[in-house]
Write a protein that holds these residues in place. Structure first.
Motif, PDB file in Angstrom:
ATOM      1  N   SER A  20       0.850  -1.191   0.000  1.00  0.00           N
ATOM      2  CA  SER A  20       0.000   0.000   0.000  1.00  0.00           C
ATOM      3  C   SER A  20       0.881   1.235   0.000  1.00  0.00           C
ATOM      4  CB  SER A  20      -0.929   0.014   1.225  1.00  0.00           C
ATOM      5  OG  SER A  20      -1.807   1.123   1.183  1.00  0.00           O
ATOM      6  N   GLY A  21       0.555   2.186  -0.834  1.00  0.00           N
ATOM      7  CA  GLY A  21       1.283   3.449  -0.863  1.00  0.00           C
ATOM      8  C   GLY A  21       2.752   3.302  -1.184  1.00  0.00           C
ATOM      9  N   PHE A  23       4.696   0.864  -0.193  1.00  0.00           N
ATOM     10  CA  PHE A  23       5.387   0.125   0.865  1.00  0.00           C
ATOM     11  C   PHE A  23       4.931  -1.324   0.811  1.00  0.00           C
ATOM     12  CE2 PHE A  23       5.989  -1.649   5.060  1.00  0.00           C
ATOM     13  CZ  PHE A  23       7.202  -1.118   5.477  1.00  0.00           C
ATOM     14  N   SER A  96       3.470  -0.479  13.966  1.00  0.00           N
ATOM     15  CA  SER A  96       3.331   0.138  12.655  1.00  0.00           C
ATOM     16  C   SER A  96       4.585  -0.089  11.829  1.00  0.00           C
ATOM     17  CB  SER A  96       3.065   1.642  12.793  1.00  0.00           C
ATOM     18  OG  SER A  96       1.840   1.876  13.466  1.00  0.00           O
ATOM     19  N   GLY A  98       5.618   1.201   7.890  1.00  0.00           N
ATOM     20  CA  GLY A  98       5.096   1.980   6.785  1.00  0.00           C
ATOM     21  C   GLY A  98       3.696   2.465   7.117  1.00  0.00           C
ATOM     22  N   PRO A  99       2.746   2.342   6.182  1.00  0.00           N
ATOM     23  CA  PRO A  99       1.376   2.789   6.446  1.00  0.00           C
ATOM     24  C   PRO A  99       0.529   1.742   7.168  1.00  0.00           C
ATOM     25  CG  PRO A  99       1.531   2.024   4.197  1.00  0.00           C
ATOM     26  CD  PRO A  99       2.924   1.907   4.780  1.00  0.00           C
ATOM     27  N   PHE A 100       1.099   0.575   7.437  1.00  0.00           N
ATOM     28  CA  PHE A 100       0.342  -0.540   8.005  1.00  0.00           C
ATOM     29  C   PHE A 100       0.397  -0.547   9.531  1.00  0.00           C
ATOM     30  CE2 PHE A 100       1.553  -2.051   3.784  1.00  0.00           C
ATOM     31  CZ  PHE A 100       0.373  -2.622   3.313  1.00  0.00           C
ATOM     32  N   ASP A 101      -0.754  -0.810  10.151  1.00  0.00           N
ATOM     33  CA  ASP A 101      -0.825  -1.164  11.566  1.00  0.00           C
ATOM     34  C   ASP A 101      -1.067  -2.664  11.646  1.00  0.00           C
ATOM     35  OD1 ASP A 101      -0.512   1.467  12.480  1.00  0.00           O
ATOM     36  OD2 ASP A 101      -2.671   1.841  12.349  1.00  0.00           O
ATOM     37  N   VAL A 121      -4.915  -0.792   7.150  1.00  0.00           N
ATOM     38  CA  VAL A 121      -4.296   0.227   6.307  1.00  0.00           C
ATOM     39  C   VAL A 121      -5.387   0.903   5.484  1.00  0.00           C
ATOM     40  CG1 VAL A 121      -3.805  -1.382   4.411  1.00  0.00           C
ATOM     41  CG2 VAL A 121      -2.445   0.702   4.639  1.00  0.00           C
ATOM     42  N   ASP A 122      -5.285   2.207   5.333  1.00  0.00           N
ATOM     43  CA  ASP A 122      -6.192   2.963   4.465  1.00  0.00           C
ATOM     44  C   ASP A 122      -7.655   2.644   4.769  1.00  0.00           C
ATOM     45  OD1 ASP A 122      -6.761   4.789   2.469  1.00  0.00           O
ATOM     46  OD2 ASP A 122      -6.733   3.289   0.864  1.00  0.00           O
TER      47      ASP A 122
END
Length: 248
Positions: A20-21, A23, A96, A98-101, A121-122
């Motif tokens: 995502s994004g 990453f 976390s 990158g953008p991921f939890d 994510v997102d």
């Protein structure tokens, strides 16, 4: 948007890429290097772009390819891996990358420190649950209403019973520290799916004791009885020898 590329799912090897994004991270590495490189290329990345690798447990079909990932950061539940440097994850504690939890969720398998993951994510939630004989109530509560499920549906009970496998192995597989059957998977999923659920990907299907059509039809029948089977609900089976791309 999140892209999930399953590279392999089954007793011969497991690996899934999440992106995502721009990453990308890897969940399990039970495959060869070439297959991983091909998968990364399909998503537009190289091995140099991959830094984070999460592991569910120490069985070889989930970690035998880690030897090709020297220098990458490994994550696993505390006590899960031996002889490797890795970040020790605590149950239910979100981290976390990158953008991921990513939240580590305990599973019930016959090795120490086995786990699944809840990936967010997102504004999307993906529950990854395989290699478990049962699912705890607190885990079920956390993964209820996810946008996507990658969920074990390992065996058909009759095919397992009729197989030539040793009695002890059959008992292990269907035990509380073994693997979820088609029916168990369906009964869990009927309590988990919600109107926001977009995809259910059945995972870790046994090549000897299951059939893709059996697993899929079993789940559809269970969801249909409860009025949960929607036309826009994407239900599929992950395969041992074929990549599968999921986009949310």
């Amino acid at each position: 948007m999140v892209r999930i590329l399953n590279l392999a799912s089954g007793s011969k090897g497991n690996a899934t890429l999440f992106e995502s994004g721009g990453f990308v991270f890897l969940l399990d590495m039970g495959i060869g290097k070439n297959l991983l490189v091909e998968g990364l290329k399909e998503l537009g990345f190289t091995l140099d772009n991959l830094n984070d690798v999460f592991v569910t447990h120490r069985h070889s079909d989930h970690i035998k390819g880690l030897c090709y990932l020297e220098g990458k950061t490994l994550y696993a539940r505390d006590g899960a891996l031996e002889g490797l440097d890795y970040v020790h994850l605590e149950n239910y504690r979100k981290i976390s990358v990158g953008p991921f939890d990513i939240t580590c969720l305990p599973t019930s398998h016959d090795v120490p420190g086995s786990c699944g993951y809840l990936v967010s994510v997102d504004h999307k939630k993906i529950a990854y649950i395989t290699d478990t004989g049962r699912i705890r109530k607190d885990v079920l509560s956390l993964i209820r209403g996810a946008d996507a499920y990658i969920f074990e549906s390992n065996h058909d009970l009759k095919m397992l019973q009729d197989s030539k496998r040793p009695k002890a192995l059959k008992e292990r597989i269907r035990g509380t520290k073994g693997h979820l059957s088609n029916d168990q998977a369906g009964q869990y999923l009927r309590t988990l799916v919600s109107p926001v659920t977009e995809v259910i990907a059945l995972a870790h299907l046994s090549e000897e004791c299951n059939l893709e059509e059996l697993a899929l039809e079993n789940l559809r029948n269970i969801l249909r009885k409860d009025g949960l089977l929607r036309d826009d609900l994407d239900i599929r089976a992950l395969r041992q020898h074929k990549e599968t791309l999921i986009t949310l």
